[in-house]
Design a protein around this motif. Structure first.
Motif, PDB file in Angstrom:
ATOM      1  N   PRO A 124       0.806  -1.235   0.000  1.00 28.14           N
ATOM      2  CA  PRO A 124       0.000   0.000   0.000  1.00 28.14           C
ATOM      3  C   PRO A 124       0.832   1.276   0.000  1.00 28.14           C
ATOM      4  N   ASP A 125       2.108   1.195   0.369  1.00 30.59           N
ATOM      5  CA  ASP A 125       2.954   2.388   0.431  1.00 30.59           C
ATOM      6  C   ASP A 125       4.008   2.413  -0.673  1.00 30.59           C
ATOM      7  N   LEU A 126       3.760   1.740  -1.774  1.00 29.17           N
ATOM      8  CA  LEU A 126       4.735   1.669  -2.856  1.00 29.17           C
ATOM      9  C   LEU A 126       4.926   3.040  -3.502  1.00 29.17           C
ATOM     10  N   GLN A 127       6.168   3.481  -3.579  1.00 34.42           N
ATOM     11  CA  GLN A 127       6.536   4.714  -4.274  1.00 34.42           C
ATOM     12  C   GLN A 127       7.887   4.475  -4.938  1.00 34.42           C
ATOM     13  N   VAL A 139       6.910   8.499 -11.018  1.00 33.53           N
ATOM     14  CA  VAL A 139       6.797   7.691  -9.808  1.00 33.53           C
ATOM     15  C   VAL A 139       5.733   6.625 -10.033  1.00 33.53           C
ATOM     16  N   LEU A 140       6.102   5.378  -9.797  1.00 33.83           N
ATOM     17  CA  LEU A 140       5.153   4.267  -9.862  1.00 33.83           C
ATOM     18  C   LEU A 140       4.618   4.025  -8.460  1.00 33.83           C
ATOM     19  N   SER A 141       3.332   4.241  -8.292  1.00 38.21           N
ATOM     20  CA  SER A 141       2.731   4.146  -6.959  1.00 38.21           C
ATOM     21  C   SER A 141       1.683   3.036  -6.924  1.00 38.21           C
ATOM     22  N   THR A 142       1.212   2.764  -5.719  1.00 40.64           N
ATOM     23  CA  THR A 142       0.194   1.720  -5.537  1.00 40.64           C
ATOM     24  C   THR A 142      -1.084   2.052  -6.284  1.00 40.64           C
ATOM     25  N   SER A 143      -1.520   3.298  -6.221  1.00 39.10           N
ATOM     26  CA  SER A 143      -2.772   3.674  -6.883  1.00 39.10           C
ATOM     27  C   SER A 143      -2.668   3.505  -8.392  1.00 39.10           C
TER      28      SER A 143
END
Length: 202
Positions: A124-127, A139-143
């Motif tokens: 859930p905190d992937l950045q 930036v590759l994020s969770t959303s």
């Protein structure tokens, strides 16, 4: 849902909740209202009506709180996908070999469960920073990952269900034509036997 997500550069949790909410309310209403007639009375009808009600409720929750954040989006999407996916898998397994749509229920149910697993597996905190060609970075994020997977799920399910629906629509006509062809051919095959028994080879 797939078109809305694919052609939108904003893959935020808010977009995910709004697109999922619209999809869930419309598809859930269609499923709950249109399952009675084709399925008739029985367990299958109860399963799909329940699945439709769950989907509508999840969609309403998403539309009421579209700014609830990423954690809320992940929880709602994974809970919906797990519950409805396993319900559809159960319906497919229960009627395997006895209902024309059982294979389709197995496929879509399995696809929905896979969506739930993907949502649960992504941190859930992937950045994660990345850089592409021509100096493009981001930036590759969770959303971004989860909303993208939701759009891919919608696209795969839509294409598959269109093909499956047309196959089921045309299947009775093909079976009837095959049966009519075999009935017409039966007297022709029997005629030479009768002629030989009468002693007339012609």
């Amino acid at each position: 849902m797939a078109v809305l997500i694919t052609f939108n550069a904003d893959h935020s949790a808010t977009l995910g909740l709004l697109s999922f909410g619209i999809f869930a309310v419309l598809s859930g209403l269609a499923l709950a209202l249109l399952s009675s007639r084709p399925l008739g009375a029985g367990v299958q009808r109860s399963i799909f009506i329940g699945q439709g009600i769950l989907t509508v409720l999840a969609g309403l929750v998403a539309l009421i709180w579209p700014s609830a954040g990423l954690g809320f989006f992940l929880f709602l999407l994974s809970a919906w996908a797990a519950l409805t996916g396993f319900l559809e898998l159960y319906a497919g397994l229960r009627t395997r070999g006895r209902h024309a749509a059982s294979r389709d229920w197995l496929f879509v149910g399995g696809l929905t469960v896979i969506l739930a697993v993907v949502v649960l597996v992504v941190p859930p905190d992937l950045q994660q920073q990345f850089s592409g060609q021509n100096g493009v970075s981001g930036v590759l994020s969770t959303s971004i990952i989860v909303v993208g997977c939701l759009g891919a799920y919608g696209a795969i399910a839509a294409v598959y269900l269109v093909i499956a629906g047309l196959s089921l629509k045309w299947a009775p006509a093909e079976v009837a034509a095959a049966e009519a062809g075999s009935t017409d051919a039966a007297p022709t095959e029997a005629a030479p036997t009768e002629a030989v028994q009468d002693g007339n080879p012609s």
